[in-house]
Design an enzyme around this catalytic site. Structure first.
Site, short mmCIF file in Angstrom:
data_model
loop_
_atom_site.label_atom_id
_atom_site.label_comp_id
_atom_site.label_asym_id
_atom_site.label_seq_id
_atom_site.Cartn_x
_atom_site.Cartn_y
_atom_site.Cartn_z
N LEU A 98 0.85 -1.19 0.00
CA LEU A 98 0.00 0.00 0.00
C LEU A 98 0.89 1.24 0.00
O LEU A 98 1.59 1.53 0.98
CB LEU A 98 -0.92 -0.01 1.21
CG LEU A 98 -1.83 -1.24 1.34
CD1 LEU A 98 -2.70 -1.16 2.60
CD2 LEU A 98 -2.70 -1.40 0.11
N ARG B 47 0.71 14.50 7.39
CA ARG B 47 1.33 14.81 8.68
C ARG B 47 2.85 15.02 8.58
O ARG B 47 3.46 15.56 9.50
CB ARG B 47 1.01 13.73 9.71
CG ARG B 47 -0.39 13.86 10.31
CD ARG B 47 -0.62 12.83 11.38
NE ARG B 47 -1.00 11.54 10.81
CZ ARG B 47 -1.09 10.40 11.51
NH1 ARG B 47 -0.83 10.42 12.80
NH2 ARG B 47 -1.46 9.28 10.93
N LYS C 118 5.67 11.08 1.48
CA LYS C 118 6.08 10.44 2.72
C LYS C 118 6.95 9.21 2.46
O LYS C 118 8.00 9.02 3.11
CB LYS C 118 4.86 10.03 3.54
CG LYS C 118 5.21 9.27 4.82
CD LYS C 118 4.00 8.94 5.67
CE LYS C 118 3.16 7.84 5.07
NZ LYS C 118 2.11 7.39 6.02
N GLN D 113 -4.69 3.76 -7.57
CA GLN D 113 -5.94 3.81 -6.83
C GLN D 113 -6.81 4.93 -7.38
O GLN D 113 -6.33 6.02 -7.71
CB GLN D 113 -5.68 4.05 -5.34
CG GLN D 113 -6.95 3.98 -4.49
CD GLN D 113 -6.67 3.93 -3.01
OE1 GLN D 113 -5.52 3.87 -2.60
NE2 GLN D 113 -7.71 3.92 -2.20
N ASP E 292 4.76 2.35 4.61
CA ASP E 292 5.36 3.24 5.62
C ASP E 292 5.75 2.50 6.90
O ASP E 292 5.87 3.09 7.95
CB ASP E 292 4.40 4.38 5.95
CG ASP E 292 3.08 3.90 6.54
OD1 ASP E 292 2.88 2.67 6.66
OD2 ASP E 292 2.24 4.76 6.88
N ARG F 123 35.78 16.99 -2.38
CA ARG F 123 34.62 17.00 -3.27
C ARG F 123 34.72 15.85 -4.28
O ARG F 123 35.75 15.18 -4.35
CB ARG F 123 34.54 18.37 -3.94
CG ARG F 123 34.17 19.50 -2.96
CD ARG F 123 34.46 20.87 -3.52
NE ARG F 123 33.74 21.12 -4.76
CZ ARG F 123 34.00 22.16 -5.56
NH1 ARG F 123 34.94 23.04 -5.24
NH2 ARG F 123 33.30 22.33 -6.66
N ALA G 122 52.05 25.22 1.61
CA ALA G 122 50.87 25.78 2.28
C ALA G 122 50.33 26.98 1.51
O ALA G 122 51.07 27.77 0.94
CB ALA G 122 51.25 26.22 3.70
N ASN H 23 41.72 27.20 -11.55
CA ASN H 23 41.33 26.30 -12.62
C ASN H 23 40.23 26.85 -13.53
O ASN H 23 39.90 26.22 -14.54
CB ASN H 23 40.88 24.96 -12.04
CG ASN H 23 39.77 25.11 -11.02
OD1 ASN H 23 39.65 26.15 -10.38
ND2 ASN H 23 38.97 24.08 -10.84
N TYR H 24 39.66 28.00 -13.21
CA TYR H 24 38.48 28.50 -13.94
C TYR H 24 38.78 29.87 -14.52
O TYR H 24 39.17 30.79 -13.78
CB TYR H 24 37.29 28.55 -12.99
CG TYR H 24 35.97 28.95 -13.61
CD1 TYR H 24 35.52 28.36 -14.77
CD2 TYR H 24 35.18 29.92 -13.00
CE1 TYR H 24 34.30 28.71 -15.33
CE2 TYR H 24 33.95 30.28 -13.54
CZ TYR H 24 33.52 29.68 -14.71
OH TYR H 24 32.30 30.03 -15.27
#
Length: 490
Positions: A11, A18, A25, A78, A109, A339, A386, A392-393
């Site tokens: 189902l 809620r 949900k 349904q 659920d 990343r 450091a 790079n762009y």
């Protein structure tokens, strides 16, 4: 083997108001898997002949997830008539005419219900000869659930939904878990008699139980061993409760398989993660997605890994990493940000306050401090100073930087891509590299230092700096006198 006499109905048509969410949900996740995904995975373990998912709210989004997790599931929409009874009635139309077995109904659920409990339910139903068998539970709080009403001799009599229950019925502790097994023929016959004459105006599946009892049929209610197994998720609070319970089970499972988890309460592990024995997870660690961690690695504290690969003996401390590969014995962090498409080879280092993206850092190479390394290849045994930035762009396109092997770059360098630093090359502190550096060369920006005598007194008269400079004299020999002059205001 396939159970040719079993069909499962899931189902999945409810709106879930809620949750107060733009996300359906059933698509909210726990342990990295949508609620409906947990239910379908459990259903799949039963090897039923047919699985039918009934959908309505956000139909296309839900169906996409259903097919991702259970491609062979049939899907039924349904119609406008609400209620679980109507949902099951429509699901039955998807079954072949020659199917005459049992129908297991589960809710999309209820994510924690396991296959063993369902298998026992089906087995017990078939052994008892009952026309219907359902699961029941006694939770601490029965609010929102239909109540199980039994006869004086303890037999199941009927189920009363919360909004239709009297005060005495609301006081009952045993609730309907919303999981049923029916004989197909009896289910079809009784659904045809179910009406919407109730407070909700819905066609309840639970009314089938009462109809079967009035027809003299045997119906059984089997309590589960733990009420959390059948806990439904209807709001954000219940979602977090289910997530915490599942996570506790996952963490314990890994502990029993040889993983050290110092603080289970603050450690979260997704279902798809893979951990080898002798991995150590420190407090505040999240292992998400399909992350795999090899033996001897130490992860944490305060670390989040999403779809990452961590090699043997690696140490990853206070780091946020996604879609990255960390090689054996490599060191990452603290306060590193990896990343997607970062690859750090064996014995390499990505250190404190370093961000990387779409970069490959070779074996034994190090980026120790305060750097941004994007779209970059670094060879083996190199050290990136450091404060290094790979620019790079160019405002339109991304370009790559190539740093060779055994390179030593100075502090506070900027590599303006596309650029290549040859093997064994050095770069001086503060250098902006705009052209390729040949192997074995030293690259520096020639800009002689110029000291402008008297500049402070001329441009900042009356300041503490001017007072200190005047007292120190031109060679700075009067440092102590300068300090006293500043303190006395002279």
């Amino acid at each position: 083997m396939t159970d040719t006499r079993l069909a499962i109905i899931v189902l999945a048509a409810g709106q879930g108001t809620r949750m107060k969410s733009s996300t359906p949900k059933l698509l909210h996740e726990i342990a990295g898997v949508p609620l409906i995904g947990h239910v379908l995975a459990t259903a799949g373990q039963l090897d039923a002949a047919y699985t039918v998912s009934v959908v309505r709210h956000e139909r296309d989004r839900v169906v996409e997830v259903i097919h991702d997790h259970f491609p062979s599931s049939l899907v039924v929409d349904q119609d406008e008539l609400p209620g679980t009874g109507r949902a099951v009635e429509q699901a039955l139309t998807a079954l072949p005419d020659d199917f005459d077995g049992d129908v297991l109904v589960v809710s999309g659920d209820v994510p924690l219900l396991d296959a063993a409990t369902l298998a026992d339910l089906v087995k017990g139903h078939r052994a008892s000869g009952a026309k219907a068998t359902l699961l029941s539970a006694e939770p601490d709080d029965a609010t929102g659930y239909g109540r199980i009403v039994r006869t004086a001799d303890g037999m199941l009599d009927r189920i009363v939904e919360q909004k239709d229950a009297s005060d005495s019925e609301l006081a009952l502790r045993e609730i309907n878990a919303g999981v049923y097994v029916f004989g197909l023929a009896e289910l079809r016959d009784q659904l045809a008699q179910v009406t919407t004459a109730n407070a909700q105006g819905e066609k309840y599946l639970t009314d089938v139980i009462g109809l079967l009892r009035r027809a003299g049929s045997d119906v059984a209610a089997v309590p589960v061993s733990e009420s959390w197994l059948v806990a439904g998720v209807n709001d954000r609070a219940q979602l977090s409760e289910a997530a915490a319970k599942l996570n506790a089970l996952i963490v314990r499972g890994w502990q029993l398989n040889g993983v050290t988890v110092q603080d289970p309460a603050t450690t979260w592990i997704d279902l798809k993660a893979s951990l080898a024995p002798d991995v150590t997870l420190l407090p505040g660690t999240q292992i998400k997605g399909a992350t795999s961690i090899a033996s001897g690695a130490v992860v944490g504290p305060d670390t989040t890994l999403v779809d990452c690969e961590v090699g043997e003996g690696a140490v990853v401390k206070r780091t946020d990493a996604t879609l990255s590969v960390i090689g054996p014995r490599a060191s990452v962090g603290p306060f590193a940000f990896l990343r997607p498409n970062t690859v750090l080879d064996e014995d390499g280092k990505i250190g404190t306050f370093v961000e990387t993206k779409n970069s490959h850092i070779g074996a034994g190479s190090k980026v120790p401090h305060l750097s941004y390394i994007g779209d970059t290849e670094v060879g083996i045994g190199s050290n990136v100073g450091a404060g290094t930035i790979t620019a790079n762009y160019d405002g339109v396109n991304k370009h790559r930087t190539q740093v060779g092997s055994h390179v030593r770059t100075g502090s506070h360098n900027v590599f303006v891509a596309p650029v290549r630093i040859g093997d064994g090359a050095y770069t001086g502190a503060g250098t902006v590299v705009r052209k390729d550096v040949p192997a074995g060369s030293l690259a520096i920006n020639v800009a002689p230092q110029r000291n402008m005598a008297g500049w402070v007194e001329s441009n900042r008269p009356g300041s503490d700096a001017a007072t200190a400079a005047r007292a120190a004299g031109p060679d700075g020999a009067g440092h102590e006198q300068a300090e006293q002059a500043v303190q006395s205001g002279e």
